[in-house]
Design a protein around this motif. Structure first.
Motif, short mmCIF file in Angstrom:
data_model
loop_
_atom_site.label_atom_id
_atom_site.label_comp_id
_atom_site.label_asym_id
_atom_site.label_seq_id
_atom_site.Cartn_x
_atom_site.Cartn_y
_atom_site.Cartn_z
N MET A 282 0.83 -1.21 0.00
CA MET A 282 0.00 0.00 0.00
C MET A 282 0.86 1.25 0.00
N THR A 305 -5.38 5.49 1.14
CA THR A 305 -4.50 4.33 1.14
C THR A 305 -4.77 3.52 -0.12
N LEU A 307 -4.35 0.44 -2.12
CA LEU A 307 -4.03 -0.95 -1.82
C LEU A 307 -3.49 -1.64 -3.08
#
Length: 426
Positions: A282, A305, A307
């Motif tokens: 991430m 974030t 991923l």
């Protein structure tokens, strides 16, 4: 009526044990999810993560708190505009083309050979502890022209700084250790930089001291922060990529046999490992304004974030995404180490990893030399070890049964295979 599964908790023990089922849930039901534990918005689909890496509205302002305290100053990833392009132009030449091939490839080959020599006659070895985690750090120390006796010292700083960056739970002891490592590294480098500015050599530190673009040069602070970044980002990606590539190949014996028989498949196996089990799972971004993505709107100024581990297995982008397959047709190895990559492991766009080609050279040299040294290898326990980690991820150990290669007399271990090329003497 269909019951929605519960949103995954990325700080849970279950997620740490195996994030990939949770990634599937996120992609399908929660492509945009505000995660309370990290106070960030999770993006899990390939299209959205790709946008976050490519579009300027997704800034790297988050690195002011995420990277700067450990690196002791502003680093390349958090810069933008002319500042970013100028700084990148100063450092990038050392990590590509002739500079990489002629100046630093021999350093990479020597370090791989020396580490392998320490267990070349062993019948069993831990590839993580005895090779992967040491190799890239040793290479960086030698590229910088620093004292080889300090390899262990730099490895300790590397572990602490990576721990700081991966500290999603904000453990204060881990954070303090990371900041302390950054301060110690900077204090170590400052007198060395004075020496290199006065009497430059042919090492990377001297190159950085002398580099100039349009009147812009790097200060001591710029260089020490860049070295800290190089140590963390360069070490972690290569460390886990080597271990991950062997773990994935040994779990698929037919593909392992194919790579052993045809070494042009080594970069292909590395590229598929970057997609299937990316070392960095991430990366964060911070939008400058509200942005609409799959599942809703990300507010301006929030932390996003991205991923990578989820996006790289998006069924909307890849066929059979949960299968490791070096022969897949939806991943192009030829551009896997450029800003046009089909995977997201090195990010994309203006902040594409400046050290991608260095990582490729290290991984190819390391894998080829290990294959040369050991004609047969397999998991010592008979099964693949588990991966560990949330922010970064890979096997913590990789115990292998080995059959050393027979080599004539004193010539044993004195050859190396250059990436994509024939055997050469070092």
């Amino acid at each position: 009526m269909t019951t929605l599964p519960q949103p995954p908790d990325i700080l849970s023990a279950e997620f740490a044990a195996d994030p990939y089922p949770a990634y599937r849930v996120l992609r399908e039901y929660y492509p945009l999810l505000h995660d309370k534990g990290t106070d960030s918005y999770l993006l899990s689909r390939y299209e959205d993560v790709q946008r976050a890496f490519r579009e300027a509205v997704f800034t790297t302002d988050n690195y002011a708190w995420q990277l700067e305290p450990a690196h002791g100053g502003r680093t390349l990833p958090q810069m933008s505009g002319r500042e970013h392009s100028a700084r990148r132009a100063l450092v990038a030449p050392a990590f590509r083309g002739r500079e990489l091939q002629e100046r630093f490839l021999p350093v990479i080959e020597r370090n791989a050979r020396e580490l392998i020599d320490a267990f070349r006659d062993a019948e069993e070895a831990d590839l993580v502890a005895q090779f992967a985690t040491r190799f890239p750090v040793n290479v960086i120390v030698d590229m910088l022209g620093l004292d080889r006796a300090d390899h262990d010292r730099f490895h300790g700083w590397y572990v602490a700084v990576v721990g700081f960056l991966a500290n999603l739970a904000q453990d204060p002891a881990v954070a303090a250790a990371g900041r302390r490592a950054g301060e110690e590294l900077a204090a170590y480098l400052r007198p060395v930089l004075r020496e290199r500015r006065a009497a430059p050599g042919d090492d990377l530190l001297s190159v950085l001291c002398a580099a100039e673009i349009d009147g812009t040069r790097m200060s001591d602070q710029d260089i020490t922060s860049f070295v800290s970044l190089l140590l963390a980002a360069g070490g972690e990606t290569t460390d886990k990529a080597i271990a991950g590539t062997f773990r994935n190949l040994l779990s698929h014996p037919d593909q392992f046999a194919a790579v052993r028989a045809d070494r042009t498949l080594v970069p292909v196996a590395f590229a598929e490992t970057l997609r299937y089990t990316p070392p960095v799972q991430m990366i964060m971004r911070q939008p400058a304004e509200d942005v609409t993505v799959s599942g809703g709107t990300v507010p301006a100024g929030s932390t996003v974030t991205c991923l990578i581990g989820a996006a790289n297995r998006d069924e909307r982008r890849y066929a059979r995404p949960d299968e490791f397959d070096i022969f897949r047709t939806d991943l192009t190895a030829a551009n896997a180490f450029s800003a046009a990559a089909d995977h997201l492991a090195f990010a994309l766009g203006r902040h594409f990893c400046v050290g991608a080609l260095l990582a490729r050279a290290e991984v190819e040299v390391g894998i080829n030399q290990l294959l040369d040294a050991f004609p047969t290898m397999d998991f010592a326990s008979g099964t693949a070890p588990a991966e560990a980690g949330v922010f970064t991820r890979g096997p913590e150990n990789l115990a292998l049964r080995l059959t050393p290669a027979a080599a004539p007399g004193s010539d044993r271990g004195l050859t190396a295979r250059r990436p994509g090329g024939p055997r050469t003497s070092p």
